[in-house]
Design an enzyme around this catalytic site. Sequence first.
Site, PDB file in Angstrom:
ATOM      1  CG  ASP A 219      -1.950   1.002   1.293  1.00 31.21           C
ATOM      2  OD1 ASP A 219      -2.864   0.903   0.452  1.00 31.21           O
ATOM      3  OD2 ASP A 219      -1.918   1.906   2.148  1.00 31.21           O
ATOM      4  CD  GLU A 269      15.261 -13.665   4.800  1.00 30.03           C
ATOM      5  OE1 GLU A 269      14.278 -14.079   5.462  1.00 30.03           O
ATOM      6  OE2 GLU A 269      15.939 -12.673   5.129  1.00 30.03           O
TER       7      GLU A 269
HETATM    8  C1  NOJ Z   1      -4.535   2.818  -0.837  1.00 27.27           C
HETATM    9  C2  NOJ Z   1      -5.646   1.886  -0.542  1.00 27.27           C
HETATM   10  O1  NOJ Z   1      -5.962   1.163  -1.701  1.00 27.27           O
HETATM   11  C3  NOJ Z   1      -6.789   2.731  -0.045  1.00 27.27           C
HETATM   12  O2  NOJ Z   1      -7.964   1.978   0.073  1.00 27.27           O
HETATM   13  C4  NOJ Z   1      -6.396   3.354   1.259  1.00 27.27           C
HETATM   14  O3  NOJ Z   1      -7.409   4.237   1.673  1.00 27.27           O
HETATM   15  C5  NOJ Z   1      -5.097   4.148   1.119  1.00 27.27           C
HETATM   16  N1  NOJ Z   1      -4.108   3.441   0.376  1.00 27.27           N
HETATM   17  C6  NOJ Z   1      -4.516   4.451   2.485  1.00 27.27           C
HETATM   18  O4  NOJ Z   1      -4.022   3.278   3.078  1.00 27.27           O
END
Ligand code: NOJ
Length: 558
Positions: A219, A269
């Site tokens: 993310d 790993e």
């Molecule tokens: C991207 C994620 O896909 C989204 O759903 C989220 O709100 C933001 N990152 C923050 O983590």
Amino acid sequence: MTDTDATPTEVPVADADWWRQATVYQVYPRSFADSDGDGLGDIAGVTSRVPYLAQLGVDAIWLSPFYPSELADGGYDVADYRDVDPRLGTLADFDDMVAAAHGAGLKVIVDIVPNHTSDQHVWFREALASEPGSPARARYVFRDGLDGGATPPSTWPSNFGGSAWTRLTRPDGTPEQWYLHLFAPEQPDLDWSNPEVRDDFKATLRFWSDRGVDGFRVDVAHGLAKDLVEPLRDANPKDFGLPTDGSDPLYDRDEVHEIFQEWREVLDEYDPPRTAVAEAWVARERVSLYARPTELGQAFNFELTRAEFDPAEFRTIIESNLELAAESGASSTWVLSNHDVVRHATRYGLPATTDGDAFLLSGGTSPELDRATGLRRARAASMLMLALPGSAYVYQGEELGLFEVADIPDDQLQDPVWIRTEHGLKGRDGCRVPLPWDTSSPAFGFGTHEPHLPQPAWFADSAVSVEEGDADSTLSLYRRALALRHQLQRGEDLTWVDDDPAVVHFARHDGWHSVTNFSTEAAALPEGEVLLSSGPVETPAGGAAQLPGETTVWLRVR
Ligand code: NOJ
């Protein structure tokens, strides 16, 4: 010209390369299947639907966060990276789910959220209980305010609206430092220059890899490294895009790649090495940096989520992303829908004049949605995507042809975007409504209790139980397309066939052609055996077969 005589490169698919052309099904766990009747989807619910996913024909499941969370941002506010939210089950349930998936031949990818924790994370609680300048605060980004403390330390905006800084107040009411959150205030940003933060995430990668997880979706991968040297510089306005020289103070800085090089050592790993795919909203030419084999190995290409249903746009996006993937040694990724964007059946059913992002985020409540057009185009685009070399990411419910749910009552909206923009933007709940499985059960078979987001009555038309029995349904189309994709897919290249500007036509190996007519008028259907089509293909009496408007056909050309 149909240049099927081109000699594409053979790429052997060793197990370590399983991801290169995988179809990955994204599960948004709280809205997939509810096994214990509390209105929230859970891990055992995913396990119960593994046979469905295996029959659908996908290769892997990616689970959006299922970790303990106060749900300030749909689970992307993680309170403990190495556990399962008790409302969603236990680690034992997770192990059972992985075993079931692996038993059915499916890989499992989990989401990792390294830019920020939840404000409920033990580290943030410690930070709040500690003094400015303490090691507990140094895991996050705390700063004194400007102008004697009352003004935020910089002008940086939150992605969810408002300032990216929130000021703390002591129990006696005295205001003190500010902390950074690029998303909701409940999502404090970590300071990735802190070695403790780095080590802890490596431990998390090993924790899930040891449990048999095959890969990670990363993310906000482009956000971890920040220029925190004071005075804090202004960020670049989003509308103009990020600079391509790594000079933005917040996103896509060059130092971020050192972090992912360390991660690659951890991922390697394992045998086979664990995979990773970056969510990095950066300039097109910088995406492939994240996808290098020495880093995450793959990066999302979100361009199709923003494209109009337009042949030139599709073709440009496909060409440039295949080139970029080749540069990095990764395979490309393709996404039409996910948990952050309006479902593609809705996007394609809106009038062409509708203003892109602003409208989409507002929740897609246009009365002008033309469902027939939206679904016809969505089916054509999906088949096109599934014919492309690289990994295809399918978002739960798109295989049913679901539309965005545009009429969730205001008082039931959950997305922080709705709150942070003071109800200016509806946000993303419309694509996160629990799935319809079965028309004869409560909550359309999602669970026995009222689901956490309301399902519309029209879900009855698109439930799995209905579509399974209909050979022309979108579910039947996806099943056939995925089965064929397995059979036909070899090599990682394509050859363009330029016969009509309204048509996107390319050949893969062994005479497999995908032809999409983007116009509303019928076009000439190239000669060949029709393997599958997204809509009816008719041959007029005595005439040549036609490719109807807004339709994709897969052909075998001898
Ligand atoms: C991207 C994620 O896909 C989204 O759903 C989220 O709100 C933001 N990152 C923050 O983590």
